[in-house]
Design a protein around this motif. Structure first.
Motif, PDB file in Angstrom:
ATOM      1  N   VAL A   1     -25.992  71.640  44.664  1.00 29.38           N
ATOM      2  CA  VAL A   1     -26.409  72.803  45.457  1.00 29.38           C
ATOM      3  C   VAL A   1     -27.812  73.232  45.040  1.00 29.38           C
TER       4      VAL A   1
ATOM      5  N   CYS B   1     -22.664  73.153  53.301  1.00 35.35           N
ATOM      6  CA  CYS B   1     -22.502  74.574  53.647  1.00 35.35           C
ATOM      7  C   CYS B   1     -23.846  75.285  53.702  1.00 35.35           C
ATOM      8  N   GLY B   2     -24.676  75.063  52.660  1.00 33.92           N
ATOM      9  CA  GLY B   2     -25.965  75.740  52.596  1.00 33.92           C
ATOM     10  C   GLY B   2     -26.887  75.340  53.733  1.00 33.92           C
TER      11      GLY B   2
ATOM     12  N   ALA C   1     -16.380  67.351  38.455  1.00 34.28           N
ATOM     13  CA  ALA C   1     -16.751  67.809  39.798  1.00 34.28           C
ATOM     14  C   ALA C   1     -17.524  69.130  39.763  1.00 34.28           C
ATOM     15  N   GLY C   2     -17.208  70.018  38.816  1.00 35.14           N
ATOM     16  CA  GLY C   2     -17.883  71.323  38.725  1.00 35.14           C
ATOM     17  C   GLY C   2     -19.378  71.197  38.519  1.00 35.14           C
ATOM     18  N   PRO C   3     -19.808  70.559  37.389  1.00 33.32           N
ATOM     19  CA  PRO C   3     -21.254  70.418  37.166  1.00 33.32           C
ATOM     20  C   PRO C   3     -21.959  69.651  38.281  1.00 33.32           C
TER      21      PRO C   3
ATOM     22  N   VAL D   1     -16.742  66.762  46.779  1.00 28.98           N
ATOM     23  CA  VAL D   1     -16.884  68.216  46.625  1.00 28.98           C
ATOM     24  C   VAL D   1     -18.353  68.612  46.740  1.00 28.98           C
TER      25      VAL D   1
ATOM     26  N   ALA E   1     -21.135  69.475  41.533  1.00 27.74           N
ATOM     27  CA  ALA E   1     -21.258  70.308  42.736  1.00 27.74           C
ATOM     28  C   ALA E   1     -22.357  71.355  42.555  1.00 27.74           C
ATOM     29  N   LEU E   2     -22.332  72.018  41.403  1.00 25.07           N
ATOM     30  CA  LEU E   2     -23.312  73.077  41.148  1.00 25.07           C
ATOM     31  C   LEU E   2     -24.731  72.505  41.099  1.00 25.07           C
TER      32      LEU E   2
ATOM     33  N   GLY F   1     -19.032  69.050  56.441  1.00 28.59           N
ATOM     34  CA  GLY F   1     -18.191  69.908  55.612  1.00 28.59           C
ATOM     35  C   GLY F   1     -16.720  69.794  55.958  1.00 28.59           C
TER      36      GLY F   1
ATOM     37  N   ILE G   1     -20.675  79.985  50.045  1.00 29.25           N
ATOM     38  CA  ILE G   1     -21.128  79.012  49.066  1.00 29.25           C
ATOM     39  C   ILE G   1     -21.698  79.724  47.834  1.00 29.25           C
TER      40      ILE G   1
ATOM     41  N   ILE H   1     -19.515  68.714  50.346  1.00 26.31           N
ATOM     42  CA  ILE H   1     -19.159  69.949  51.056  1.00 26.31           C
ATOM     43  C   ILE H   1     -20.109  71.071  50.662  1.00 26.31           C
ATOM     44  N   ALA H   2     -20.321  71.212  49.344  1.00 24.82           N
ATOM     45  CA  ALA H   2     -21.145  72.313  48.851  1.00 24.82           C
ATOM     46  C   ALA H   2     -22.546  72.255  49.456  1.00 24.82           C
TER      47      ALA H   2
ATOM     48  N   ALA I   1     -25.830  76.445  57.307  1.00 28.28           N
ATOM     49  CA  ALA I   1     -26.134  77.841  57.611  1.00 28.28           C
ATOM     50  C   ALA I   1     -27.547  77.991  58.172  1.00 28.28           C
TER      51      ALA I   1
ATOM     52  N   VAL J   1     -13.265  76.753  36.806  1.00 32.88           N
ATOM     53  CA  VAL J   1     -14.038  75.757  37.560  1.00 32.88           C
ATOM     54  C   VAL J   1     -13.171  75.173  38.673  1.00 32.88           C
TER      55      VAL J   1
ATOM     56  N   PHE K   1     -24.917  67.770  35.265  1.00 31.04           N
ATOM     57  CA  PHE K   1     -25.602  68.830  35.999  1.00 31.04           C
ATOM     58  C   PHE K   1     -27.043  68.424  36.317  1.00 31.04           C
TER      59      PHE K   1
END
Lengths: 287, 115
Positions: free
Chosen positions: A240, A59-60, A232-234, A52, A236-237, A211, B26, A55-56, A63, B60, A10
Motif C-alpha cells: 500500500v 482499493c486505494g 501477509a501483514g508486512p 491480500v 500488504a502494508l 479487488g 483501506i 486487494i489492498a 478510489a 494483524v 515490508f
C-alpha cells in the motif's frame, strides 16, 4: 513474528509496489517470485500473502479512478460475475495443481507480461466493429461516457462483444486465484480486443474489479489458513505504501527506461521460476 | 436529456460513495494491520513477559480479514444502491457476485488441499 524477516518483507514490498506503480502494474506479479526465490517462503504461502496485497493496492487506486469518473461500475459488476466464477474454479484447482505446475504457469504469465510491456497499446476504441443491434451490452445499457481533461469534454463510448469479454474475464479470474496476482495480463486483452474500451476506462474498470476477484479467492485461502499473518501483514502494508510512492515517482522518471528495466526483470524472474519448477520435479522436493 | 443527466448524476453519486468506502476502509484496515505489527515487534519492550507476539499476530490477522472484506462490502453497497433505485436486474447481478464469493469461501473450507 521475526523482526528481521518482517522488516525485510515490508521494505521489499514497498520497493516492488513502487516499481510496479511507476508503470501502472500491480505488484503481485513481483511479490510471489521474490518471496519464493529470495525469501524461502513456500509457494502457497506466498500466493496467500500476495493476493491480500493485491486487494489492498486495488482499493486505494480504485478510489482515485472512481472520483475521476473513469470507472464503468455497471460494466464492472456484470464482468465480476465471470471473474469471481473464475476465482472459484481457481480455488478448487489450486489444491489439486502440483507446485511445479504453478511455478511453470507463473513463468508463462511473466513472459506474456514482458511481451505486453514491449508492445505498445494502441487505443482500441476508435476501431469500429459491426455489433448486431440488440446485443447484450445494449440490453444491459452498459455504454457510457467519461470526462477527458485533455479534450475538456466528456467522451462517449460503446461496449462491444460482451460474451467474448466475459469468457476472457473468467480466465483472468482463474489465473488470479491460482497465482495470487491481479492478472492484468488477461484483463488487458479482454478489455482491448473484445470489449474495445478507451484505455483510461479499461484501466480504471479492471482495477475496480481486481479487488472483488481477489477477495473471492483470498476469503477461501483465509478460511483455509493458507494466509500467514506474519508474512501477509508486512507485505500488504508495504505494498500500500509503495503504491502511493510509485504514483509520485511516475512523473519524474522517463517511461522508456523503466519499461526496458521491467522487461529485463520480468524475463529474469520467469527464467528463475521455470528453473524452480524443474528443480522441484528433478529432486522431488515438493513443498 | 433531463433523464440522461439524472442517470449520469446518479451514477457519479454511486462512484463517490464507493470511492469513500474503499478509501476510508483501506486506511482503517492498514492501521489495524500496522498496529498489530507494532505490538508484535515492540510489545516486549513495554510488557517484557506478556504474550505480545501472539497478540500482535492476531491483530494483524484481523487487519487482513478487514482488507479481504472491503471489496465484498463494496458489492453489498452496490446491491443496496441498485435496490433503492429499483434497478432489480443489476440488484440480481450483484447478488450473483456475492453468492459466487460465498461459494468460493465455502469451497476453500471444504475443497481439496494438498499439504
Amino acid at each position: 513474528m521475526d523482526a528481521g524477516f518482517g522488516s525485510w518483507l515490508f521494505v521489499m514490498s514497498v520497493g516492488a509496489s513502487a516499481l510496479g506503480g511507476m508503470l501502472g502494474m500491480a505488484s503481485g506479479i513481483f511479490i510471489v517470485p521474490i518471496l519464493t526465490l529470495f525469501g524461502g517462503v513456500d509457494l502457497r504461502t506466498a500466493i496467500g500473502a500476495s493476493i491480500v496485497s493485491v486487494i489492498a493496492c486495488s482499493c486505494g487506486s480504485a478510489a482515485s479512478f472512481l472520483e475521476g469518473g473513469l470507472t464503468n461500475v455497471r460494466l464492472a459488476i456484470v464482468l465480476e460475475t465471470a471473474t469471481t466464477l473464475g476465482a472459484l474454479t481457481g480455488v478448487f484447482f489450486v489444491g489439486l495443481a502440483p507446485v511445479p505446475f504453478l511455478y511453470g504457469l507463473f513463468a508463462v504469465v511473466l513472459l506474456v507480461s514482458a511481451r505486453q510491456m514491449l508492445a505498445r497499446r494502441s487505443d482500441p476504441a476508435g476501431i469500429s466493429i459491426a455489433d448486431p443491434p440488440g446485443n447484450w451490452a445494449d440490453k444491459l445499457r452498459l455504454h457510457a461516457s467519461y470526462p477527458d481533461h485533455l479534450l475538456g469534454r466528456s467522451v462517449t463510448y460503446q461496449v462491444r462483444q460482451l460474451p467474448q469479454g466475459m469468457f476472457l474475464m473468467y480466465g483472468a479470474g482463474m489465473i488470479s486465484a491460482l497465482l495470487g496476482i491481479g492478472s492484468g495480463v488477461l484483463k488487458i486483452p479482454a478489455m482491448d480486443t473484445a470489449l474495445r474500451l478507451p484505455i483510461k476506462v479499461s484501466s480504471a474498470t479492471s482495477n475496480f474489479m481486481i479487488g472483488v476477484t481477489a477477495a473471492a479467492s483470498a476469503g477461501a485461502y483465509f478460511i483455509r489458513g493458507d494466509i500467514v499473518p506474519s508474512i501477509a501483514g508486512p507485505v500488504a502494508l508495504g505494498s500500500v505504501l509503495g503504491s502511493v510512492v510509485g504514483a509520485r515517482i511516475l512523473m519524474r522518471v522517463s517511461n522508456e527506461k523503466v519499461r526496458v528495466l521491467f522487461v529485463v526483470v520480468l524475463i529474469a524472474l520467469a527464467a528463475q521460476m521455470l528453473l524452480s519448477a524443474f528443480h522441484i520435479v528433478l529432486f522431488g522436493k515438493a513443498a | 436529456m433531463i433523464t440522461d443527466d439524472k442517470a449520469v448524476d446518479d451514477t457519479h453519486r454511486m462512484d463517490l460513495l464507493l470511492a469513500r468506502q474503499l478509501r476510508y476502509g483501506i486506511w482503517l484496515a492498514s492501521s489495524v494491520t500496522a498496529l498489530g505489527m507494532i505490538v508484535a515487534l515492540f510489545g516486549r519492550w513495554i510488557v517484557p513477559h506478556g504474550h505480545t507476539i501472539t497478540l500482535g499476530t492476531s491483530i494483524v490477522g484481523k487487519g487482513i480479514a478487514l482488507i479481504i472484506l472491503l471489496p465484498i462490502l463494496r458489492v453489498v453497497l452496490m446491491l443496496i444502491v441498485f435496490l433503492r433505485e429499483r434497478n432489480y436486474l443489476f440488484g440480481m447481478i450483484s447478488c450473483i457476485v456475492l453468492m459466487t464469493i460465498g461459494v468460493s469461501v465455502i469451497a476453500g473450507f471444504y475443497g481439496p488441499t494438498i499439504h
